[in-house]
Scaffold this active site. Structure first.
Site, PDB file in Angstrom:
ATOM      1  N   ARG A 150      24.206  82.545 -40.596  1.00  0.00           N
ATOM      2  CA  ARG A 150      24.802  81.817 -40.845  1.00  0.00           C
ATOM      3  C   ARG A 150      25.495  80.848 -39.263  1.00  0.00           C
ATOM      4  O   ARG A 150      25.563  79.760 -39.777  1.00  0.00           O
ATOM      5  CB  ARG A 150      26.398  81.596 -41.667  1.00  0.00           C
ATOM      6  CG  ARG A 150      26.311  82.558 -42.541  1.00  0.00           C
ATOM      7  CD  ARG A 150      27.556  83.079 -43.480  1.00  0.00           C
ATOM      8  NE  ARG A 150      28.095  84.053 -42.553  1.00  0.00           N
ATOM      9  CZ  ARG A 150      29.937  84.306 -41.966  1.00  0.00           C
ATOM     10  NH1 ARG A 150      29.793  84.161 -43.357  1.00  0.00           N
ATOM     11  NH2 ARG A 150      29.623  85.628 -41.517  1.00  0.00           N
TER      12      ARG A 150
ATOM     13  N   GLN B  43      50.541  79.265 -24.290  1.00  0.00           N
ATOM     14  CA  GLN B  43      50.913  77.540 -24.712  1.00  0.00           C
ATOM     15  C   GLN B  43      48.739  77.722 -24.507  1.00  0.00           C
ATOM     16  O   GLN B  43      48.067  78.735 -24.260  1.00  0.00           O
ATOM     17  CB  GLN B  43      50.832  76.314 -23.021  1.00  0.00           C
ATOM     18  CG  GLN B  43      51.677  75.548 -24.250  1.00  0.00           C
ATOM     19  CD  GLN B  43      52.310  74.735 -23.742  1.00  0.00           C
ATOM     20  OE1 GLN B  43      53.349  74.170 -22.620  1.00  0.00           O
ATOM     21  NE2 GLN B  43      51.012  73.797 -22.135  1.00  0.00           N
TER      22      GLN B  43
ATOM     23  N   ASN C  63      45.383  74.717 -24.790  1.00  0.00           N
ATOM     24  CA  ASN C  63      46.378  73.670 -24.292  1.00  0.00           C
ATOM     25  C   ASN C  63      44.063  73.039 -24.402  1.00  0.00           C
ATOM     26  O   ASN C  63      43.109  73.938 -24.647  1.00  0.00           O
ATOM     27  CB  ASN C  63      45.978  73.106 -23.595  1.00  0.00           C
ATOM     28  CG  ASN C  63      47.534  72.884 -23.005  1.00  0.00           C
ATOM     29  OD1 ASN C  63      47.676  72.763 -24.076  1.00  0.00           O
ATOM     30  ND2 ASN C  63      48.194  73.481 -21.617  1.00  0.00           N
TER      31      ASN C  63
ATOM     32  N   ARG D 111      38.053  67.297 -12.471  1.00  0.00           N
ATOM     33  CA  ARG D 111      39.527  67.010 -12.698  1.00  0.00           C
ATOM     34  C   ARG D 111      39.903  68.835 -12.147  1.00  0.00           C
ATOM     35  O   ARG D 111      39.828  69.722 -11.008  1.00  0.00           O
ATOM     36  CB  ARG D 111      40.161  68.191 -14.598  1.00  0.00           C
ATOM     37  CG  ARG D 111      40.071  66.722 -15.024  1.00  0.00           C
ATOM     38  CD  ARG D 111      39.802  67.460 -16.535  1.00  0.00           C
ATOM     39  NE  ARG D 111      39.286  66.266 -17.968  1.00  0.00           N
ATOM     40  CZ  ARG D 111      40.262  65.471 -18.684  1.00  0.00           C
ATOM     41  NH1 ARG D 111      41.846  65.916 -18.556  1.00  0.00           N
ATOM     42  NH2 ARG D 111      39.512  65.298 -19.615  1.00  0.00           N
TER      43      ARG D 111
ATOM     44  N   HIS E 291      44.863  72.337  -9.632  1.00  0.00           N
ATOM     45  CA  HIS E 291      45.777  71.914  -9.933  1.00  0.00           C
ATOM     46  C   HIS E 291      46.681  73.667 -10.272  1.00  0.00           C
ATOM     47  O   HIS E 291      45.823  74.856 -10.625  1.00  0.00           O
ATOM     48  CB  HIS E 291      46.363  71.650 -11.208  1.00  0.00           C
ATOM     49  CG  HIS E 291      46.424  70.128 -11.757  1.00  0.00           C
ATOM     50  ND1 HIS E 291      45.321  69.787 -12.527  1.00  0.00           N
ATOM     51  CD2 HIS E 291      45.535  68.833 -10.831  1.00  0.00           C
ATOM     52  CE1 HIS E 291      45.506  68.110 -12.341  1.00  0.00           C
ATOM     53  NE2 HIS E 291      44.833  68.371 -11.244  1.00  0.00           N
TER      54      HIS E 291
ATOM     55  N   LYS F 252      45.326  82.173 -16.468  1.00  0.00           N
ATOM     56  CA  LYS F 252      45.374  80.654 -16.912  1.00  0.00           C
ATOM     57  C   LYS F 252      43.870  81.568 -17.463  1.00  0.00           C
ATOM     58  O   LYS F 252      43.016  81.472 -16.573  1.00  0.00           O
ATOM     59  CB  LYS F 252      45.195  79.289 -16.471  1.00  0.00           C
ATOM     60  CG  LYS F 252      44.862  78.351 -16.755  1.00  0.00           C
ATOM     61  CD  LYS F 252      44.710  76.918 -15.298  1.00  0.00           C
ATOM     62  CE  LYS F 252      45.545  76.670 -15.274  1.00  0.00           C
ATOM     63  NZ  LYS F 252      45.539  75.929 -14.079  1.00  0.00           N
TER      64      LYS F 252
ATOM     65  N   HIS G 286      42.993  75.501  -9.638  1.00  0.00           N
ATOM     66  CA  HIS G 286      42.057  75.748 -10.428  1.00  0.00           C
ATOM     67  C   HIS G 286      41.702  74.089 -10.814  1.00  0.00           C
ATOM     68  O   HIS G 286      42.584  73.051 -10.873  1.00  0.00           O
ATOM     69  CB  HIS G 286      42.630  76.274 -11.619  1.00  0.00           C
ATOM     70  CG  HIS G 286      41.558  76.195 -13.218  1.00  0.00           C
ATOM     71  ND1 HIS G 286      41.308  75.069 -13.925  1.00  0.00           N
ATOM     72  CD2 HIS G 286      40.060  76.446 -12.817  1.00  0.00           C
ATOM     73  CE1 HIS G 286      40.144  75.041 -14.905  1.00  0.00           C
ATOM     74  NE2 HIS G 286      39.528  76.087 -13.895  1.00  0.00           N
TER      75      HIS G 286
ATOM     76  N   TYR H 257      42.065  75.877 -23.214  1.00  0.00           N
ATOM     77  CA  TYR H 257      43.189  76.927 -21.843  1.00  0.00           C
ATOM     78  C   TYR H 257      43.631  77.523 -22.810  1.00  0.00           C
ATOM     79  O   TYR H 257      44.647  76.892 -23.262  1.00  0.00           O
ATOM     80  CB  TYR H 257      43.490  75.856 -21.106  1.00  0.00           C
ATOM     81  CG  TYR H 257      42.912  74.790 -20.037  1.00  0.00           C
ATOM     82  CD1 TYR H 257      42.346  73.729 -20.518  1.00  0.00           C
ATOM     83  CD2 TYR H 257      42.440  75.580 -18.774  1.00  0.00           C
ATOM     84  CE1 TYR H 257      42.160  72.556 -19.727  1.00  0.00           C
ATOM     85  CE2 TYR H 257      41.998  74.354 -18.116  1.00  0.00           C
ATOM     86  CZ  TYR H 257      41.759  72.991 -18.130  1.00  0.00           C
ATOM     87  OH  TYR H 257      40.505  72.605 -17.825  1.00  0.00           O
TER      88      TYR H 257
HETATM   89  C1  LIG Z   1      48.258  70.742 -17.865  1.00  0.00           C
HETATM   90  C2  LIG Z   1      49.428  70.161 -19.064  1.00  0.00           C
HETATM   91  C3  LIG Z   1      48.953  68.621 -19.178  1.00  0.00           C
HETATM   92  N1  LIG Z   1      50.496  68.080 -20.056  1.00  0.00           N
HETATM   93  C4  LIG Z   1      50.563  66.157 -19.469  1.00  0.00           C
HETATM   94  C5  LIG Z   1      50.349  65.230 -18.687  1.00  0.00           C
HETATM   95  C6  LIG Z   1      49.467  64.556 -18.521  1.00  0.00           C
HETATM   96  O1  LIG Z   1      49.735  63.240 -19.247  1.00  0.00           O
HETATM   97  C7  LIG Z   1      48.528  65.077 -19.518  1.00  0.00           C
HETATM   98  C8  LIG Z   1      47.199  65.299 -19.221  1.00  0.00           C
HETATM   99  O2  LIG Z   1      46.998  66.038 -17.744  1.00  0.00           O
HETATM  100  P1  LIG Z   1      46.760  66.159 -16.852  1.00  0.00           P
HETATM  101  O3  LIG Z   1      46.094  64.961 -15.858  1.00  0.00           O
HETATM  102  O4  LIG Z   1      46.845  67.071 -15.825  1.00  0.00           O
HETATM  103  O5  LIG Z   1      44.999  67.184 -17.237  1.00  0.00           O
HETATM  104  P2  LIG Z   1      44.233  67.766 -16.617  1.00  0.00           P
HETATM  105  O6  LIG Z   1      43.886  67.681 -15.107  1.00  0.00           O
HETATM  106  O7  LIG Z   1      43.066  68.052 -17.531  1.00  0.00           O
HETATM  107  O8  LIG Z   1      44.663  69.413 -15.718  1.00  0.00           O
HETATM  108  C9  LIG Z   1      44.173  70.289 -16.436  1.00  0.00           C
HETATM  109  O9  LIG Z   1      42.924  70.845 -16.079  1.00  0.00           O
HETATM  110  C10 LIG Z   1      43.531  71.396 -15.080  1.00  0.00           C
HETATM  111  C11 LIG Z   1      41.715  71.458 -13.659  1.00  0.00           C
HETATM  112  C12 LIG Z   1      43.828  72.706 -14.775  1.00  0.00           C
HETATM  113  O10 LIG Z   1      43.776  73.544 -14.828  1.00  0.00           O
HETATM  114  C13 LIG Z   1      45.384  72.373 -15.935  1.00  0.00           C
HETATM  115  O11 LIG Z   1      44.890  73.477 -16.736  1.00  0.00           O
HETATM  116  C14 LIG Z   1      45.589  71.516 -16.055  1.00  0.00           C
HETATM  117  O12 LIG Z   1      46.079  70.429 -15.410  1.00  0.00           O
HETATM  118  O13 LIG Z   1      48.764  65.901 -20.194  1.00  0.00           O
HETATM  119  C15 LIG Z   1      50.801  68.315 -20.738  1.00  0.00           C
HETATM  120  O14 LIG Z   1      51.582  67.658 -21.841  1.00  0.00           O
HETATM  121  N2  LIG Z   1      50.943  69.855 -21.043  1.00  0.00           N
HETATM  122  C16 LIG Z   1      50.087  70.887 -19.929  1.00  0.00           C
HETATM  123  O15 LIG Z   1      50.057  71.359 -20.661  1.00  0.00           O
END
Ligand SMILES: Cc1cn([C@H]2C[C@H](O)[C@@H](COP(=O)(O)OP(=O)(O)O[C@H]3O[C@H](C)C(=O)[C@H](O)[C@H]3O)O2)c(=O)[nH]c1=O
Length: 187
Positions: A27, A50, A52, A63, A66, A76, A123, A136
């Site tokens: 399958r 969490q 994500n 991205r 962080h 993570k 990261h 994540y």
């Molecule tokens: C990480 C996270 C973000 N947010 C909110 C904050 C912002 O309003 C929105 C986007 O967040 P951000 O711009 O930080 O998303 P990425 O740029 O993809 O960042 C992520 O990707 C990079 C590469 C990483 O390593 C982290 O896991 C994470 O920071 O989601 C949340 O509500 N919960 C969360 O756990």
């Protein structure tokens, strides 16, 4: 218990590369994205706080970099389940033998690989294809007040992004470089 992951060390202390071992049948296939038992043995401590998902439309997008500062420092598990990325982790632990060293790994739906990134690492990733989907698993909850980061184009790190860096968020564009980072991560 049959192992659902092949787990191997990387040159950075505590950073692990995992390769999922899907179970295939006519399958299709079934794969485990996280396993508390296997990953605890590999060093995961704490809860699954969490899980994500992020979606990235265009190749070249970067991205990160962080991390969350203590007390919200997190382990993570980073998996790419659609498309392909170059994933990068940076060791920010001053006491680590690999302090300020970086490691990059290609993660993709095709190679079924993931990085397990300990607390104290920054990261980030670059999308190598359009339509990337990331999953994540975090050992600590998101805490906006503890969010921190480093400019992904910082010459001190000299990360060799394979494609021209594109589509960074305004926040990521404004992240500091190590030369002006006034606080080191203290685990
Ligand atoms: C990480 C996270 C973000 N947010 C909110 C904050 C912002 O309003 C929105 C986007 O967040 P951000 O711009 O930080 O998303 P990425 O740029 O993809 O960042 C992520 O990707 C990079 C590469 C990483 O390593 C982290 O896991 C994470 O920071 O989601 C949340 O509500 N919960 C969360 O756990």
């Amino acid at each position: 218990m049959s192992k659902r992951f092949e787990i191997e060390a990387t040159p950075l202390d505590g950073l692990l590369l995992l390769k999922r071992r899907p179970i295939a049948d006519p399958r299709g296939s079934f794969a485990r994205l996280f396993c508390a038992e296997e990953l605890a043995a590999a060093g995961w401590h704490g809860p699954v706080a969490q899980i994500n998902e992020s979606r990235t439309r265009h190749r070249g997008t970067v991205r990160g970099l962080h991390y969350q500062k203590p007390p919200f420092a997190e382990i993570k598990l980073v998996s790419c389940v659609e498309g392909a990325i170059l994933d990068v982790a940076v060791d920010l632990r001053p006491q680590s033998p690999t302090y300020l060293k970086t490691h990059a790994a290609e993660l993709s739906a095709g190679n079924a690989c993931a990085l397990m990134i300990p607390e104290g690492f920054a990261h980030g990733f670059q999308a190598l294809t359009d339509d990337v989907r990331m999953i994540y698993v975090h050992s600590a909850p998101y805490a906006a007040e503890a969010e921190a980061g480093i400019d992904a184009t910082d010459p001190t790190l000299s990360i060799a992004w394979p494609l021209p860096v594109a589509n960074r968020s305004p926040r990521d564009e404004a992240l500091p470089r190590l030369s002006i980072l006034d606080e080191r991560f203290s685990a």
